[in-house]
Design an enzyme around this catalytic site. Structure first.
Site, PDB file in Angstrom:
ATOM      1  CD  GLN A  59      -3.089   0.279   0.017  1.00  0.00           C
ATOM      2  OE1 GLN A  59      -3.058  -0.909  -0.282  1.00  0.00           O
ATOM      3  NE2 GLN A  59      -3.869   1.141  -0.585  1.00  0.00           N
TER       4      GLN A  59
ATOM      5  CG  HIS B 231      -1.343   2.615  -3.993  1.00  0.00           C
ATOM      6  ND1 HIS B 231      -1.794   2.453  -5.284  1.00  0.00           N
ATOM      7  CD2 HIS B 231      -1.776   1.543  -3.308  1.00  0.00           C
ATOM      8  CE1 HIS B 231      -2.484   1.320  -5.360  1.00  0.00           C
ATOM      9  NE2 HIS B 231      -2.477   0.742  -4.174  1.00  0.00           N
TER      10      HIS B 231
ATOM     11  CD  GLU C 234      -8.409   2.421   0.006  1.00  0.00           C
ATOM     12  OE1 GLU C 234      -8.747   2.418  -1.179  1.00  0.00           O
ATOM     13  OE2 GLU C 234      -7.307   2.843   0.405  1.00  0.00           O
ATOM     14  CG  HIS C 235      -7.152  -1.702   1.355  1.00  0.00           C
ATOM     15  ND1 HIS C 235      -6.646  -0.501   0.909  1.00  0.00           N
ATOM     16  CD2 HIS C 235      -7.771  -2.271   0.295  1.00  0.00           C
ATOM     17  CE1 HIS C 235      -6.943  -0.344  -0.362  1.00  0.00           C
ATOM     18  NE2 HIS C 235      -7.626  -1.395  -0.772  1.00  0.00           N
TER      19      HIS C 235
ATOM     20  CG  ASP D 299      -5.339  -3.270  -4.434  1.00  0.00           C
ATOM     21  OD1 ASP D 299      -6.399  -2.805  -3.977  1.00  0.00           O
ATOM     22  OD2 ASP D 299      -4.217  -2.808  -4.138  1.00  0.00           O
TER      23      ASP D 299
ATOM     24  CG  HIS E  89     -51.428  16.726   0.555  1.00  0.00           C
ATOM     25  ND1 HIS E  89     -51.072  17.957   0.090  1.00  0.00           N
ATOM     26  CD2 HIS E  89     -50.346  15.920   0.369  1.00  0.00           C
ATOM     27  CE1 HIS E  89     -49.825  17.926  -0.353  1.00  0.00           C
ATOM     28  NE2 HIS E  89     -49.359  16.681  -0.195  1.00  0.00           N
TER      29      HIS E  89
END
Length: 839
Positions: A665, A668, A734-735, A768, A827
């Site tokens: 990770q 990235h 996230e992960h 991924d 109504h």
């Protein structure tokens, strides 16, 4: 603004402290040795004594505010000393001898005149239009309140020798200091009181009070905070509460209708609610300073801050560490985050040494007064051989020879505030980024294809003839390695299989009461835009993750946007995926401009209804901006930011596996977030993981990126699995990777995560690329309220209801009653007209 300027003479010693509270004091340069410090003084050079620029520079470097130089020395000093630090001493008969060079080389003029001639003063003030004018009667004349006011109205300030000033009542020969100071102050109040802002040493407002001539007079002489209560008369601050004040300065505002008292506040604070300020609690550096002072006095045993105070070597190490991390920061949000850390530890050092923020500010002010500058080179231990060639301003790199390692914290020793810091991501505030991308978005919205091409040339450094490629895509566009093609095909099949199982294809039908049938059914979002980042990596996997659920859901128009390569083409791997997922258009653009083009549409770019895909902060901010614009009528998947992973590892974890997961990770980008939560680790086990991180990272081609992202990442030590999962749920990664004994049994405890990877043989890399789950996931803690991209993300749900006549007979009266309750007659009427109709 100053009503008068005192000139110290034989009566100077007795009045020095009182006059010093009102601003600068003029001192004869040859008689200045009695002063404890030259701060806030103006040196007057004798007309008969020549002065050199070196002497003037020495005085200014020592802290003198300004130097008054005679005309005879002006040409020697001017242009070697900043004009704002020089005042010209001028006899009234010598005004015509002043050249433009001299006039432009000073910021003020002391006019020596035998009489106080207002017309003459006004004329000199006009001639020296950009300078302050000071009037020095020679020979001296007894000053009066009237004289001070008249000279002030002419745009000048009267210089009064200290022998003509007194702390006693004004007489025919001397004027009281407060009377002179307040002579130009005006009050629009019936009680003639002056609004007074009280602030601390650093300028933070403590409160608003009122002053009278009597209270100002006492404050000037006593050096204590004394004000005028509108109900109770003279108010000596702290006389009963003990929250006294020492006066630092008393100043007038620019309109001479308000005072400012700058004070050292003692006791609980200024406010009657026993807090520092009437305007609420302190914030920022003042709040931090107060907290640290409190911790120094009474920090609990074992607290982190107490350790810093008691262990100078630990504090020194933290300052060095945070300084290095600040030097390595690149983005604005990283710089702010790391600077905050450094300031925290630096201020801890200051508080431990008895140094206040006000002391630091005074030191900064003294340094700002210096006119002689050192070269500013770094000391040998901090400098490297400068490269040849042009100087380029770039962020300082992280040392390439140092170990690649994470920072470590222990939840057992951190404070609540420090735990909150561990959960934070160093990102910019959304509103700041939105303000930055708005001009780009507006340019595309208004300029269409032309603007899009211009922005692509500016940001992607590519000049294109057109913005969009439509199918059919030629084989030349999709020439990829055969092994890569096979891998993409397998990934496509797995991801499609998992996402097809998510399709909501059947209608939900419920009869809520007899004759009343409600249903819900899904329909695809017709037009979707998929953003596939370019940047530092080619991401065909993202094209798969975004395109397959769009295809499975049945979206009729799929626009795929991705930055072009330097030759203007799109990577063939992405083009191949675009063909597989049935993309209807390829937008060759990235960043906020691509988001804007899909949101509003251009001459060639189709407008979409929803935008998907990760990206940098510019992309995220643009997505958030357009989703709130009713002209765009577009929604987004989620506010996704930099990639992140949190790994929970216990004693069963393989150090090599853990390190590999963290690094997968970290590569990235430099803003990737990597967290290891170590469950009751032994020193050897943790050292093995850190050794694996360093060794594996050095073997990577993207080691420079990893080195920067890892340096900002953290290891958090916890005492048990439950504590680890609680921290993870707060972090909402996230992960999330579980390197735990019986990892599967821990999954039910997970409340917040984008995607969970269970057990030692489930690397995040599989999710991924090809296991089948989607890798477009919420970041920055948004996993608390967002799901990752899935097939349902590309569908919308419509509800319907069908009511029979008998069903309305049962439901209608209920509806009419509720409508009447809300006062919505029409109504109710829509129901009653049906109930009364013949069956």
């Amino acid at each position: 603004m100053s009503a008068f300027l005192p000139l110290l003479d034989q009566n100077g010693d007795a009045l020095f402290d009182a006059l010093n509270r009102l601003g600068p004091i003029i001192v004869h340069a040859h008689q200045s040795s009695f002063l404890p410090t030259p701060d806030h003084t103006i040196y007057l050079v004798d007309q008969q004594a020549p002065v050199t620029s070196a002497q003037v520079a020495d005085w200014l470097d020592a802290g003198v505010e300004k130097v008054i130089i005679p005309l005879s020395s002006a040409m020697t000093v001017i242009n070697t000393v900043p004009a704002e630090r020089l005042i010209l001493l001028l006899d009234v008969g010598s005004v015509s001898a002043v050249s433009d060079k001299i006039r432009n080389g000073v910021s003020g003029v002391v006019l020596k005149t035998p009489t106080v001639d207002i017309d003459l003063i006004s004329s000199v003030s006009s001639f020296f239009s950009n300078s302050s004018i000071y009037v020095l009667p020679d020979p001296p004349v007894p000053p009066s309140i009237h004289t001070v006011r008249e000279i002030s109205r002419a745009g000048a300030t009267l210089i009064i020798p200290s022998s003509d000033l007194t702390s006693q009542p004004t007489s025919t020969t001397q004027i009281n200091i407060a009377d002179a100071f307040l002579s130009i102050v005006t009050s629009d109040r019936k009680d003639s009181l002056f609004p007074t802002v009280v602030s601390n040493q650093s300028g933070q407002a403590l409160g608003l009070v009122y002053s009278s001539v009597e209270s100002v007079r006492e404050s000037i002489v006593s050096g204590k905070g004394v004000y005028q209560s509108r109900k109770h008369g003279l108010w000596r601050k702290g006389e009963t509460s003990g929250a006294t004040q020492d006066i630092i300065s008393i100043r007038l505002d620019c309109d001479s209708d308000c005072l400012e008292y700058r004070v050292v506040q003692h006791g609980a604070g200024f406010c009657h609610l026993n807090r520092l300020s009437c305007f609420g609690p302190a914030s920022g550096l003042t709040a931090l300073e107060n907290t640290l002072k409190s911790r120094l006095e009474s920090a609990p045993e074992g607290s982190y801050t107490k350790r810093l105070f008691e262990d100078p070597e630990l504090l020194r190490s933290k300052i060095m560490e945070e300084a290095d991390e600040l030097c390595s920061a690149t983005s604005p949000e990283e710089v702010a985050f790391e600077a905050a850390d450094l300031i925290y530890f630096a201020l801890t050092k200051c508080v431990a040494a008895g140094v206040s923020i006000a002391d630091i500010e005074r030191s900064l002010d003294r340094k700002a007064k210096k006119t002689s500058r050192r070269p500013g080179n770094a000391k040998p231990q901090w400098s490297k051989q400068a490269p040849t060639g042009p100087k380029i301003s770039t962020p300082a790199p992280i040392p390439a020879d140092g170990p690649i390692r994470l920072r470590t914290s222990d939840l057992a020793t951190v404070t609540t505030e420090e735990r909150v810091q561990l959960l934070r991501r160093p990102v910019l505030k959304s509103d700041e980024m939105i303000n930055k991308v708005k001009p780009i978005v507006d340019q595309v919205r208004q300029g269409g294809d032309k603007a899009l091409l211009e922005l692509t040339a500016r940001f992607d450094k590519v000049r294109l003839a057109s913005t969009v490629t439509f199918p059919p895509f030629t084989p030349e566009m999709m020439q990829i390695d055969e092994e890569v093609r096979k891998a993409i095909d397998v990934a496509y099949a797995n991801i499609r299989k998992f996402h097809e199982a998510q399709v909501d294809g059947s209608a939900l039908v419920v009869e809520t009461m007899p004759g009343v049938v409600c249903s819900r059914f899904a329909r695809p979002i017709a037009r979707v835009g998929l953003y596939v980042p370019g940047g530092t990596a080619i991401l065909p996997s993202t094209a798969l993750m975004l395109g397959i659920p769009a295809q499975v859901a049945g979206c009729t128009e799929i626009v795929l946007a991705t930055p072009p390569r330097p030759d203007g083409s799109i990577s063939p791997e992405v083009m191949y995926v675009a063909k597989l997922v049935g993309a209807s258009a390829i937008l060759k653009a990235g960043g906020a401009q691509a988001v804007a083009a899909m949101a509003y549409g251009t001459e060639t770019v189709p407008k979409v209804d929803k935008i998907f895909g990760p990206g940098n902060q510019w992309v995220t901010a643009a997505k958030m901006l357009v989703q709130n614009d009713t002209d765009a009528l577009v929604s987004i998947d989620m506010p996704a930011g930099p990639s992140e992973v949190l790994v929970i590892a216990d004693h069963t974890a393989n150090p090599a596996f853990v390190a590999a997961d963290l690094l997968s990770q970290a590569e990235h980008g430099i803003d990737s977030q990597v967290v290891l939560v170590a469950v009751n680790p032994t020193a050897d086990h943790l050292a093995s993981i850190e050794q694996e991180i360093d060794q594996q990272a050095r073997a990577l081609e993207r080691v420079d990126i990893v080195r920067q992202s890892i340096s900002k990442s953290i290891i958090v030590k916890v005492s048990g699995v439950e504590e680890a999962i609680a921290f993870s749920n707060d972090y909402a990664p996230e992960h999330l990777i579980l390197h735990l004994e019986n990892a599967r049994d821990r999954v039910p405890l997970i409340q917040n995560a984008g995607s969970v990877f269970v057990g030692p043989y489930t690397p995040e890399s599989c999710g991924d690329y090809a296991s089948g789950t989607n890798h477009t996931l919420p970041t920055n803690g948004y996993a608390r309220q967002f799901s990752g991209v899935n097939t349902l993300s590309y569908q919308k749900h419509i509800t319907s209801q069908e009511i029979t006549a008998s069903g309305l007979g049962g439901l209608g009266p209920i509806v009419a009653t509720l409508a009447d309750c809300e006062g919505l007659q029409a109504h109710a009427n829509a129901v009653r007209i049906r109930l009364s109709a013949p069956q």
